[in-house]
Design an enzyme around this catalytic site. Structure first.
Site, PDB file in Angstrom:
ATOM      1  N   TYR A  85      -4.195  20.002  -1.615  1.00  0.00           N
ATOM      2  CA  TYR A  85      -4.171  18.725  -2.350  1.00  0.00           C
ATOM      3  C   TYR A  85      -2.768  18.102  -2.253  1.00  0.00           C
ATOM      4  O   TYR A  85      -1.949  18.260  -3.155  1.00  0.00           O
ATOM      5  CB  TYR A  85      -4.508  18.965  -3.823  1.00  0.00           C
ATOM      6  CG  TYR A  85      -5.817  19.684  -4.088  1.00  0.00           C
ATOM      7  CD1 TYR A  85      -7.046  19.064  -3.843  1.00  0.00           C
ATOM      8  CD2 TYR A  85      -5.820  20.971  -4.625  1.00  0.00           C
ATOM      9  CE1 TYR A  85      -8.238  19.719  -4.105  1.00  0.00           C
ATOM     10  CE2 TYR A  85      -7.013  21.631  -4.893  1.00  0.00           C
ATOM     11  CZ  TYR A  85      -8.213  20.999  -4.635  1.00  0.00           C
ATOM     12  OH  TYR A  85      -9.388  21.651  -4.901  1.00  0.00           O
ATOM     13  N   LEU A 113      -4.534  12.083 -11.027  1.00  0.00           N
ATOM     14  CA  LEU A 113      -4.329  11.632 -12.407  1.00  0.00           C
ATOM     15  C   LEU A 113      -4.260  12.783 -13.418  1.00  0.00           C
ATOM     16  O   LEU A 113      -3.229  13.037 -14.039  1.00  0.00           O
ATOM     17  CB  LEU A 113      -5.459  10.659 -12.789  1.00  0.00           C
ATOM     18  CG  LEU A 113      -5.339   9.778 -14.030  1.00  0.00           C
ATOM     19  CD1 LEU A 113      -6.505   8.807 -14.093  1.00  0.00           C
ATOM     20  CD2 LEU A 113      -5.184  10.456 -15.328  1.00  0.00           C
ATOM     21  N   TRP A 114      -5.371  13.502 -13.592  1.00  0.00           N
ATOM     22  CA  TRP A 114      -5.323  14.481 -14.694  1.00  0.00           C
ATOM     23  C   TRP A 114      -4.486  15.692 -14.345  1.00  0.00           C
ATOM     24  O   TRP A 114      -3.908  16.324 -15.215  1.00  0.00           O
ATOM     25  CB  TRP A 114      -6.705  14.768 -15.280  1.00  0.00           C
ATOM     26  CG  TRP A 114      -7.682  15.666 -14.585  1.00  0.00           C
ATOM     27  CD1 TRP A 114      -7.812  15.900 -13.268  1.00  0.00           C
ATOM     28  CD2 TRP A 114      -8.706  16.449 -15.258  1.00  0.00           C
ATOM     29  NE1 TRP A 114      -8.864  16.749 -13.042  1.00  0.00           N
ATOM     30  CE2 TRP A 114      -9.427  17.107 -14.250  1.00  0.00           C
ATOM     31  CE3 TRP A 114      -9.083  16.646 -16.577  1.00  0.00           C
ATOM     32  CZ2 TRP A 114     -10.505  17.951 -14.535  1.00  0.00           C
ATOM     33  CZ3 TRP A 114     -10.149  17.488 -16.851  1.00  0.00           C
ATOM     34  CH2 TRP A 114     -10.835  18.121 -15.848  1.00  0.00           C
ATOM     35  N   GLN A 156     -10.128   9.045 -13.354  1.00  0.00           N
ATOM     36  CA  GLN A 156     -10.332  10.464 -13.682  1.00  0.00           C
ATOM     37  C   GLN A 156     -10.136  10.628 -15.187  1.00  0.00           C
ATOM     38  O   GLN A 156      -9.665   9.695 -15.844  1.00  0.00           O
ATOM     39  CB  GLN A 156      -9.307  11.311 -12.912  1.00  0.00           C
ATOM     40  CG  GLN A 156      -9.929  12.430 -12.114  1.00  0.00           C
ATOM     41  CD  GLN A 156      -8.920  13.376 -11.485  1.00  0.00           C
ATOM     42  OE1 GLN A 156      -7.713  13.233 -11.657  1.00  0.00           O
ATOM     43  NE2 GLN A 156      -9.416  14.351 -10.748  1.00  0.00           N
ATOM     44  N   GLY A 168     -13.724  14.802 -12.827  1.00  0.00           N
ATOM     45  CA  GLY A 168     -12.783  15.911 -12.702  1.00  0.00           C
ATOM     46  C   GLY A 168     -13.502  17.234 -12.478  1.00  0.00           C
ATOM     47  O   GLY A 168     -12.934  18.168 -11.941  1.00  0.00           O
ATOM     48  N   ASP A 188     -15.955  17.935 -10.405  1.00  0.00           N
ATOM     49  CA  ASP A 188     -16.672  17.291  -9.301  1.00  0.00           C
ATOM     50  C   ASP A 188     -18.125  17.706  -9.086  1.00  0.00           C
ATOM     51  O   ASP A 188     -19.008  16.883  -9.084  1.00  0.00           O
ATOM     52  CB  ASP A 188     -15.927  17.514  -7.983  1.00  0.00           C
ATOM     53  CG  ASP A 188     -14.494  17.047  -8.048  1.00  0.00           C
ATOM     54  OD1 ASP A 188     -14.036  16.643  -9.134  1.00  0.00           O
ATOM     55  OD2 ASP A 188     -13.821  17.103  -7.011  1.00  0.00           O
ATOM     56  N   TYR A 226     -16.806  26.569  -6.840  1.00  0.00           N
ATOM     57  CA  TYR A 226     -16.223  25.388  -7.472  1.00  0.00           C
ATOM     58  C   TYR A 226     -17.033  24.793  -8.624  1.00  0.00           C
ATOM     59  O   TYR A 226     -18.131  24.282  -8.411  1.00  0.00           O
ATOM     60  CB  TYR A 226     -16.203  24.367  -6.330  1.00  0.00           C
ATOM     61  CG  TYR A 226     -15.063  23.441  -6.300  1.00  0.00           C
ATOM     62  CD1 TYR A 226     -13.782  23.910  -6.383  1.00  0.00           C
ATOM     63  CD2 TYR A 226     -15.291  22.078  -6.148  1.00  0.00           C
ATOM     64  CE1 TYR A 226     -12.730  23.010  -6.315  1.00  0.00           C
ATOM     65  CE2 TYR A 226     -14.251  21.182  -6.073  1.00  0.00           C
ATOM     66  CZ  TYR A 226     -12.972  21.658  -6.165  1.00  0.00           C
ATOM     67  OH  TYR A 226     -11.951  20.774  -6.096  1.00  0.00           O
ATOM     68  N   TRP A 227     -16.556  24.798  -9.811  1.00  0.00           N
ATOM     69  CA  TRP A 227     -17.152  24.168 -10.994  1.00  0.00           C
ATOM     70  C   TRP A 227     -18.589  24.609 -11.287  1.00  0.00           C
ATOM     71  O   TRP A 227     -19.269  23.997 -12.084  1.00  0.00           O
ATOM     72  CB  TRP A 227     -17.117  22.621 -10.915  1.00  0.00           C
ATOM     73  CG  TRP A 227     -15.735  22.050 -10.927  1.00  0.00           C
ATOM     74  CD1 TRP A 227     -15.132  21.350  -9.934  1.00  0.00           C
ATOM     75  CD2 TRP A 227     -14.759  22.130 -11.986  1.00  0.00           C
ATOM     76  NE1 TRP A 227     -13.844  21.001 -10.304  1.00  0.00           N
ATOM     77  CE2 TRP A 227     -13.600  21.468 -11.554  1.00  0.00           C
ATOM     78  CE3 TRP A 227     -14.747  22.711 -13.271  1.00  0.00           C
ATOM     79  CZ2 TRP A 227     -12.439  21.351 -12.334  1.00  0.00           C
ATOM     80  CZ3 TRP A 227     -13.602  22.595 -14.048  1.00  0.00           C
ATOM     81  CH2 TRP A 227     -12.476  21.918 -13.565  1.00  0.00           C
ATOM     82  N   GLU A 244      -6.358  28.398  -8.501  1.00  0.00           N
ATOM     83  CA  GLU A 244      -7.056  27.199  -8.959  1.00  0.00           C
ATOM     84  C   GLU A 244      -8.146  27.561  -9.973  1.00  0.00           C
ATOM     85  O   GLU A 244      -8.320  26.891 -10.984  1.00  0.00           O
ATOM     86  CB  GLU A 244      -7.663  26.515  -7.730  1.00  0.00           C
ATOM     87  CG  GLU A 244      -8.201  25.122  -7.960  1.00  0.00           C
ATOM     88  CD  GLU A 244      -8.771  24.518  -6.667  1.00  0.00           C
ATOM     89  OE1 GLU A 244      -8.818  25.232  -5.626  1.00  0.00           O
ATOM     90  OE2 GLU A 244      -9.184  23.344  -6.702  1.00  0.00           O
TER      91      GLU A 244
HETATM   92  C1  GLC Z   1     -10.566  18.810  -7.320  1.00  0.00           C
HETATM   93  C2  GLC Z   1     -10.928  18.969  -8.789  1.00  0.00           C
HETATM   94  C3  GLC Z   1     -10.284  17.864  -9.585  1.00  0.00           C
HETATM   95  C4  GLC Z   1      -8.789  17.887  -9.329  1.00  0.00           C
HETATM   96  C5  GLC Z   1      -8.463  17.831  -7.834  1.00  0.00           C
HETATM   97  C6  GLC Z   1      -7.000  18.068  -7.539  1.00  0.00           C
HETATM   98  O1  GLC Z   1     -11.082  17.654  -6.784  1.00  0.00           O
HETATM   99  O2  GLC Z   1     -12.310  18.979  -8.983  1.00  0.00           O
HETATM  100  O3  GLC Z   1     -10.543  18.014 -10.949  1.00  0.00           O
HETATM  101  O4  GLC Z   1      -8.183  16.828  -9.979  1.00  0.00           O
HETATM  102  O5  GLC Z   1      -9.179  18.827  -7.162  1.00  0.00           O
HETATM  103  O6  GLC Z   1      -6.578  19.282  -8.080  1.00  0.00           O
END
Ligand code: GLC
Length: 437
Positions: free
Chosen positions: A32, A37-38, A108, A165, A167, A365-366, A409
């Site tokens: 990433y 944002l968050w 987000q 967030g 996803d 993931y999630w 993560e």
């Molecule tokens: C993924 C997560 C998201 C987060 C991004 C960067 O897309 O689902 O919540 O902001 O990664 O870490």
């Protein structure tokens, strides 16, 4: 314990230092490489304990990306490393997008007010006032935009899973499959060629594919982005005939809390919030009740097109604790879910999907793993709802998990093993906050 905490703190600081790009922090160097944002808000909460000026810079650099209409984009792209997927997310076709910066056209979870207040707590009153005066217009503009462009019956409506967030959490996967699944993807799936598409993915070069969203879902999310981008991310135009529109539970809980923070900020600097906004804020708290399902005793996200609840259980059901506006009885009901084995009582809590749910997968993931950011939100909610012991036990368990497995993560809730990207910023930052609470 002291010794463990010191070691974890040092490791967490090193992660933040490695991901520091001067005025902002990337979530994880390779996977990433932009500003989210968050992520930046969570990171600022941790940085506030180490260097308050650097924490402020994290947020002031985030609002560089704010659009003229108030929207705060979910990504500010760094100049480098933009791939096809990222390029399709750029929102520059919208007349409100800033000049000289490339941002996404989505938003987000609105954690900005929370992060601003956390930094404020580290400042003397005069410094805090001046910090709040600097940030207040931006938060106000953002919240007003959410109400103006995205609200329906008191709840904020999201247009894409990335805005939540979380996803590919099961509720969003369900919506993608049933509402926004492109015809060509059905054909590709039938021909069994979606697996070959891995060649075009960047994320699965860094992290095993079993830990990420599957190819078909990734493509459906991408196709939906393309549709939104063709409409230049004009929310109001899109909401006239949306493919998919979700009153996302997690997002709305975070927004309700952010509204409370905005009121604190306004009061501290002697500003009056507009009456209309205060009314909208109250309506949001009441509207959260529409996401409660009495029969299953859970909260769900709502499908804004059909006005039905999306009956896919996820960790979001616990976030009304964080919103802070539910009754004591309801809070108790949620807390009891943390203690049930088929729900959220895992060896390494809190799983992102209940252990007994058919969608549960411990490493994807999630869809099951434990994340430090959702634990942090739940801990904060538990504390404020009067469940100090439960908050303390989850705080300790979260620190132990990071001590055992590192700043990853996410984590397997069954055995605590590390998953996803290593050296992940919000895991590091929020662990610092949990240790220094
Ligand atoms: C993924 C997560 C998201 C987060 C991004 C960067 O897309 O689902 O919540 O902001 O990664 O870490």
């Amino acid at each position: 314990m002291e010794e463990t905490n010191t070691k974890v703190l040092e490791a967490a600081k090193a992660v933040l230092a490695a991901n520091d790009r001067g005025s902002y922090t990337v979530p994880a160097g390779d996977l990433y490489p932009h500003q989210w944002l968050w992520d930046s808000c969570f990171t600022a909460i941790g940085l506030a304990h180490l260097d308050v000026d650097r924490a402020k810079a994290e947020l002031t650099s985030l609002i560089r990306g704010q659009w003229a209409n108030g929207m705060v984009p979910h990504i500010i792209f760094s100049d480098k490393k933009r791939d096809i997927n990222q390029r399709s997310q750029e929102g520059w076709l919208n007349p409100h997008a800033p000049n000289g910066l490339i941002t996404s056209g989505l938003t987000q979870p609105p954690l900005l007010a929370e992060a601003v207040v956390r930094i404020g707590k580290k400042l003397s009153l005069p410094e805090r006032r001046s910090w709040y005066r600097q940030m207040y217009p931006h938060i106000l503009h953002y919240h007003k935009w959410l109400y103006k462009d995205r609200a329906k019956d008191g709840l904020i409506i999201l247009l894409h899973p990335y805005e939540s967030g979380l996803d590919n959490s099961p509720a969003w996967s369900f919506e993608l499959h049933t509402k926004a699944w492109p015809w060509w993807l059905k054909v590709l799936k039938k021909l069994k060629i979606t697996a070959a598409l891995s060649l075009f993915r960047r994320d699965t070069r860094q992290v095993p594919s079993a830990q990420r969203a599957d190819n078909a879902e990734g493509l459906a999310a991408w196709a939906l982005i393309r549709k939104l981008s063709r409409k230049a991310y004009d929310s109001r135009a899109i909401l006239k005939s949306p493919k998919l529109a979700v009153a996302d539970l997690a997002f709305n809980c975070i927004f309700i809390r952010a509204n409370a923070h905005l009121q604190t900020i306004a009061k501290t600097i002697g500003q009056e919030l507009p009456d209309e906004l205060l009314k909208q804020m109250q309506e949001s708290e009441i509207a959260l009740e529409h996401l409660w399902d009495e029969q299953s005793g859970q909260y769900f996200s709502g499908d804004a097109l059909t006005s039905h609840l999306i009956m896919e259980p996820t960790i979001a059901t616990l976030l009304p604790l964080y919103a802070g506006c539910i009754s004591a009885e309801r809070a108790q009901q949620l807390v009891s879910m943390l203690g049930k084995r088929n729900l959220f009582k895992a060896n390494w809590p809190v799983p992102s999907v209940p252990l007994g749910s058919s969608s549960f997968s411990p490493i994807r993931y999630w869809q099951g793993p434990t994340w430090v950011n959702t634990n942090w939100l739940i801990i904060d909610g538990l504390k404020r709802s009067g469940f100090g012991d439960e908050a303390e036990s989850l705080r300790q368990k979260t620190i132990d998990m990071v001590a055992k497995s590192g700043c990853y993560e996410y984590f397997n809730p069954l055995n605590g093993s590390p998953e996803g990207a290593n050296n992940f910023s919000w895991t590091a930052a929020l662990t610092i906050d949990l240790i220094k609470h």
